[in-house]
Design a protein around this motif. Sequence first.
Motif, PDB file in Angstrom:
ATOM      1  N   PRO A  63       0.784  -1.238   0.000  1.00 28.21           N
ATOM      2  CA  PRO A  63       0.000   0.000   0.000  1.00 28.21           C
ATOM      3  C   PRO A  63       0.811   1.281   0.000  1.00 28.21           C
ATOM      4  O   PRO A  63       0.309   2.322  -0.440  1.00 28.21           O
ATOM      5  N   ALA A  64       2.052   1.234   0.481  1.00 29.68           N
ATOM      6  CA  ALA A  64       2.870   2.446   0.528  1.00 29.68           C
ATOM      7  C   ALA A  64       2.939   3.146  -0.821  1.00 29.68           C
ATOM      8  O   ALA A  64       2.912   4.379  -0.914  1.00 29.68           O
ATOM      9  N   PHE A  65       2.974   2.354  -1.894  1.00 34.37           N
ATOM     10  CA  PHE A  65       3.199   2.927  -3.216  1.00 34.37           C
ATOM     11  C   PHE A  65       1.917   3.422  -3.878  1.00 34.37           C
ATOM     12  O   PHE A  65       1.938   3.850  -5.032  1.00 34.37           O
ATOM     13  N   LYS A  74      10.851   2.987  -5.874  1.00 40.53           N
ATOM     14  CA  LYS A  74      11.086   1.545  -5.842  1.00 40.53           C
ATOM     15  C   LYS A  74      11.552   1.152  -4.447  1.00 40.53           C
ATOM     16  O   LYS A  74      12.387   1.825  -3.852  1.00 40.53           O
ATOM     17  N   ALA A  75      11.000   0.070  -3.956  1.00 38.00           N
ATOM     18  CA  ALA A  75      11.303  -0.353  -2.589  1.00 38.00           C
ATOM     19  C   ALA A  75      12.785  -0.662  -2.422  1.00 38.00           C
ATOM     20  O   ALA A  75      13.402  -1.317  -3.257  1.00 38.00           O
ATOM     21  N   GLY A 183       2.321   5.069   2.741  1.00 40.83           N
ATOM     22  CA  GLY A 183       3.403   5.880   3.287  1.00 40.83           C
ATOM     23  C   GLY A 183       4.584   5.045   3.760  1.00 40.83           C
ATOM     24  O   GLY A 183       5.656   5.082   3.166  1.00 40.83           O
ATOM     25  N   PHE A 184       4.399   4.259   4.829  1.00 34.70           N
ATOM     26  CA  PHE A 184       5.501   3.472   5.379  1.00 34.70           C
ATOM     27  C   PHE A 184       5.778   2.263   4.498  1.00 34.70           C
ATOM     28  O   PHE A 184       4.858   1.530   4.125  1.00 34.70           O
ATOM     29  N   VAL A 185       7.058   2.033   4.168  1.00 35.07           N
ATOM     30  CA  VAL A 185       7.472   0.920   3.310  1.00 35.07           C
ATOM     31  C   VAL A 185       8.003  -0.216   4.178  1.00 35.07           C
ATOM     32  O   VAL A 185       9.008  -0.069   4.876  1.00 35.07           O
ATOM     33  N   VAL A 186       7.322  -1.352   4.175  1.00 36.44           N
ATOM     34  CA  VAL A 186       7.750  -2.537   4.919  1.00 36.44           C
ATOM     35  C   VAL A 186       8.818  -3.270   4.121  1.00 36.44           C
ATOM     36  O   VAL A 186       8.656  -3.489   2.914  1.00 36.44           O
ATOM     37  N   THR A 187       9.913  -3.648   4.779  1.00 36.69           N
ATOM     38  CA  THR A 187      11.006  -4.331   4.073  1.00 36.69           C
ATOM     39  C   THR A 187      11.372  -5.680   4.669  1.00 36.69           C
ATOM     40  O   THR A 187      12.050  -6.472   4.015  1.00 36.69           O
ATOM     41  N   GLY A 235      11.775  -1.319   8.057  1.00 33.96           N
ATOM     42  CA  GLY A 235      11.207  -0.568   6.948  1.00 33.96           C
ATOM     43  C   GLY A 235      11.575   0.888   7.066  1.00 33.96           C
ATOM     44  O   GLY A 235      12.397   1.279   7.901  1.00 33.96           O
ATOM     45  N   TYR A 236      10.922   1.731   6.256  1.00 30.34           N
ATOM     46  CA  TYR A 236      11.303   3.146   6.263  1.00 30.34           C
ATOM     47  C   TYR A 236      10.175   4.033   5.760  1.00 30.34           C
ATOM     48  O   TYR A 236       9.253   3.594   5.069  1.00 30.34           O
ATOM     49  N   TRP A 237      10.281   5.309   6.147  1.00 26.28           N
ATOM     50  CA  TRP A 237       9.429   6.365   5.605  1.00 26.28           C
ATOM     51  C   TRP A 237      10.252   7.075   4.524  1.00 26.28           C
ATOM     52  O   TRP A 237      11.276   7.702   4.830  1.00 26.28           O
ATOM     53  N   PRO A 238       9.848   7.012   3.260  1.00 21.63           N
ATOM     54  CA  PRO A 238      10.639   7.605   2.180  1.00 21.63           C
ATOM     55  C   PRO A 238      10.738   9.128   2.288  1.00 21.63           C
ATOM     56  O   PRO A 238       9.836   9.792   2.802  1.00 21.63           O
TER      57      PRO A 238
END
Length: 340
Positions: A63-65, A74-75, A183-187, A235-238
Amino acid sequence: MRLVAIVLTVYIASNGCVVNGRSIHSEDVELEKELAAINKPSIKTIETEYGDIYDCVDINKQPAFDHPLLKDHKAKTRPSLALEKILRASRKDTSLLETNPTKIGLKEGCPAGSVPLRRATKEDLRRAKSSFKRLSSFEPSNPGQGYDIDPELYGDSRARLFTKWSEEHDGTVDGCYNTLCSGFVVTNPNIPIDTAFNDVSIAQRSQVFQWMMVTLDPLSQDWWLSMQDDNIRLGYWPRELFSFSGFSVGGYNATWGGLVHTGTDVSPAMGSGIFEDGNYNSTCNMVKVQVNIGNTFVSPYDNPVQVLQSRCFKASKQNTHPDYRFQFGGPGGLPNACVA
């Protein structure tokens, strides 16, 4: 001026449900649309012992994207080498950690190239919306207004890891918990952002800790969430989310503490429910509190611990420990019935 804040903490929630003043039908239609955007097609489904269902979703289709600012993003699976160097430096003195870290994560993770996302329901969205509006920041409130422990969000009473990010503009606060909005990107394929902790501290018995960090990548200017005990990135907030706020080059302040909420005048306990100054086997505490200034981790020795609203809660710090640490919490109760 636009302000951005990221809050990270452990959260204890209990059963609850809120329905706003709109018609049930119109609300259901809106929630169905949100669920369609949040619950992406899965590669694999995992159900935990606590009844949570996680879908393993392609890392680049999470959903982040869906966020308009991230359409070309791109993640990343790891931060830059520059940030890894900073994080390694913070781990040099591991003797400061007094116990083994608490256990957290899925017994069986997601396949390579995918990440676990908790499958959302309408009730999840209702609880999250209601909770987010009330717990918008670490701000004091008037005694008796019930701003002491949130009975919602997950519909259970387990201690969980969660993230919350918000943006304030012209008096309006927008944002969400975890991945309930883009928003938040899970890695990490093994540790969901809203997972339950498998063990917690018990007063006068076993004590468990988790060393968490939110750190700005000096090259990519993304904000990364890490578990330093095991050198894990979650993960991160871009940087694109903060390009208009100035937050992509650093933060203005950092806050640690406890926050509880209830819907009545009687406040529940915070932390262990016990406050004994100097007794770290009974009282909830935070250790190795640091901020990163110029790639150097420093403790906020000159900043006092503050109690924003005392509802039978107290706080203190101990300077004899090698690093800044403080205790907080208490038994709760009626606002005017606490023993000094």
